[in-house]
Design an enzyme around this catalytic site. Structure first.
Site, PDB file in Angstrom:
ATOM      1  N   CYS A 112      35.262  -6.943  16.628  1.00 54.57           N
ATOM      2  CA  CYS A 112      35.344  -5.479  16.672  1.00 54.57           C
ATOM      3  C   CYS A 112      36.760  -4.981  16.939  1.00 54.57           C
ATOM      4  CB  CYS A 112      34.386  -4.927  17.728  1.00 54.57           C
ATOM      5  SG  CYS A 112      32.646  -5.291  17.370  1.00 54.57           S
ATOM      6  N   HIS A 252      36.301   2.251  19.163  1.00 53.59           N
ATOM      7  CA  HIS A 252      35.359   1.472  18.373  1.00 53.59           C
ATOM      8  C   HIS A 252      33.967   2.064  18.538  1.00 53.59           C
ATOM      9  CE1 HIS A 252      32.766  -1.588  16.899  1.00 53.59           C
ATOM     10  NE2 HIS A 252      32.440  -2.056  18.083  1.00 53.59           N
ATOM     11  N   ASN A 282      27.330   0.696  13.757  1.00 51.82           N
ATOM     12  CA  ASN A 282      28.426  -0.167  14.225  1.00 51.82           C
ATOM     13  C   ASN A 282      28.754  -1.207  13.152  1.00 51.82           C
ATOM     14  OD1 ASN A 282      30.052  -2.097  15.424  1.00 51.82           O
ATOM     15  ND2 ASN A 282      28.853  -2.267  17.299  1.00 51.82           N
TER      16      ASN A 282
END
Length: 325
Positions: A112, A252, A282
């Protein structure tokens, strides 16, 4: 010599997977996913869609938005955890399909936090060599999640985002402050157990061992929030700036609870936060450039505006950087 983001691009697959579909399959009450994640729907790639296909579309948008001469680009950096193949890397194929005839290409696996590392690399390359860099972050996580594992399947999605980074004569343009971090003691909190050199495919009896597993969701939450907030504060300090100097923060897009906790720790007002997690879920490294591109018009960025990017993910690895456009 500094750097600047000349253009952005994004791509999200056509297929929308709403919460009702997942809640019915997993036996969850209506509204359960939204209450815990802030996600309404996520996008899944089509069966014939590969990672490189999505990356090419995001990169093409970034280039075509400003009619950029592709022969000028010196490097393509592809941040992904889901390449087309384990070997060769996907970046050379993406560069070829985009017509980047004079560009190097490299895959960067940073989970990520991959976009932060890719942008740092691009900023340094543009400053040192005076050549533009196309950064693309993309993932197809729908093929890395176990459809029966609630912790991961309700979160993860497929998408791509791109930024075109170019040299800039303004010395303060580009990365003003950066703080990267790792926590290897938490290495196995988010993991695909098999398929690497530690446990090759040939030794796998259970196919679920090749899919993503979240071993301790609560620990991931706490550690991710702490890492993102702490590195954001240090990146700002490294830049000699305060939170009041930041036009927008794009964290994020892990889930709404993590975003909200980081926002609270930093004391960030709602009007300075850009998010896309509700509509897109996500997609790991892709979420920051995806959000930046999706919200570009409403953000109305101007030269001198300062952005704060922060992320944390599997490894654990992540950090924060302050970027002046």
């Amino acid at each position: 010599m500094g750097s600047t983001i000349l253009s952005t691009g994004h791509y999200a697959p056509v297929r929308r997977v709403g919460n009702a579909e997942l809640e019915a399959r997993l036996g969850l009450a209506d509204g359960w996913i939204l209450r815990r994640t802030g996600i309404v729907e996520r996008r899944y790639a089509a069966e014939d869609e590969a990672l490189s296909d999505m990356a090419v579309k995001a990169g093409k948008m970034a280039l075509e938005r400003i009619g950029f001469d592709r022969s000028r680009i010196g490097l393509l950096v592809l941040a992904t955890s889901t390449p087309d193949h384990l070997l060769p890397p996907s970046a050379p194929l993406v560069a070829h399909r985009l017509g980047l005839s004079r560009a190097g290409g490299i895959d960067m696996a940073g989970a990520c936090g991959g976009f932060l590392h890719a942008l740092a690399y691009a900023d340094g390359f543009a400053r040192l060599h005076g050549k533009p860099v196309l950064v693309i972050a993309a993932n197809i996580l729908s093929r890395r999640t176990n459809p029966d594992e609630r912790a991961s399947v309700i979160l993860f999605a497929d998408a791509a985002g791109a930024v075109l980074v170019a040299p800039d004569e303004r010395p303060n343009a580009g990365i003003r402050g950066i703080e990267l971090a790792t926590d290897g003691a938490s290495y196995d909190l988010i993991q695909i157990p098999a398929g690497g050199s530690r446990r090759p495919f040939s030794t796998v009896a259970d196919p679920s061992e090749t899919l993503m597993q979240i071993r301790d969701g609560r620990a991931v939450f706490v550690k991710a929030v702490d890492m993102m907030a702490a590195t954001s504060e240090r990146a700002l300090a490294n830049a000699g700036l305060g939170l009041g100097d930041i036009r927008y923060c794009i964290p994020h897009q892990a889930n709404a609870r993590i975003i909200g906790a980081v926002q609270k720790k930093l004391g960030l007002a709602d009007e300075h936060l850009l998010s896309s997690v509700a509509e897109y879920g996500n997609s790991s490294a892709a979420t920051i450039p995806l959000t930046l591109s999706l919200r570009a018009a409403e953000a109305d960025l101007r030269a001198g505006d300062k952005l704060l990017f922060t992320a944390a993910g599997a490894g654990l690895t992540g950090g924060a950087l302050v970027y002046e456009v």
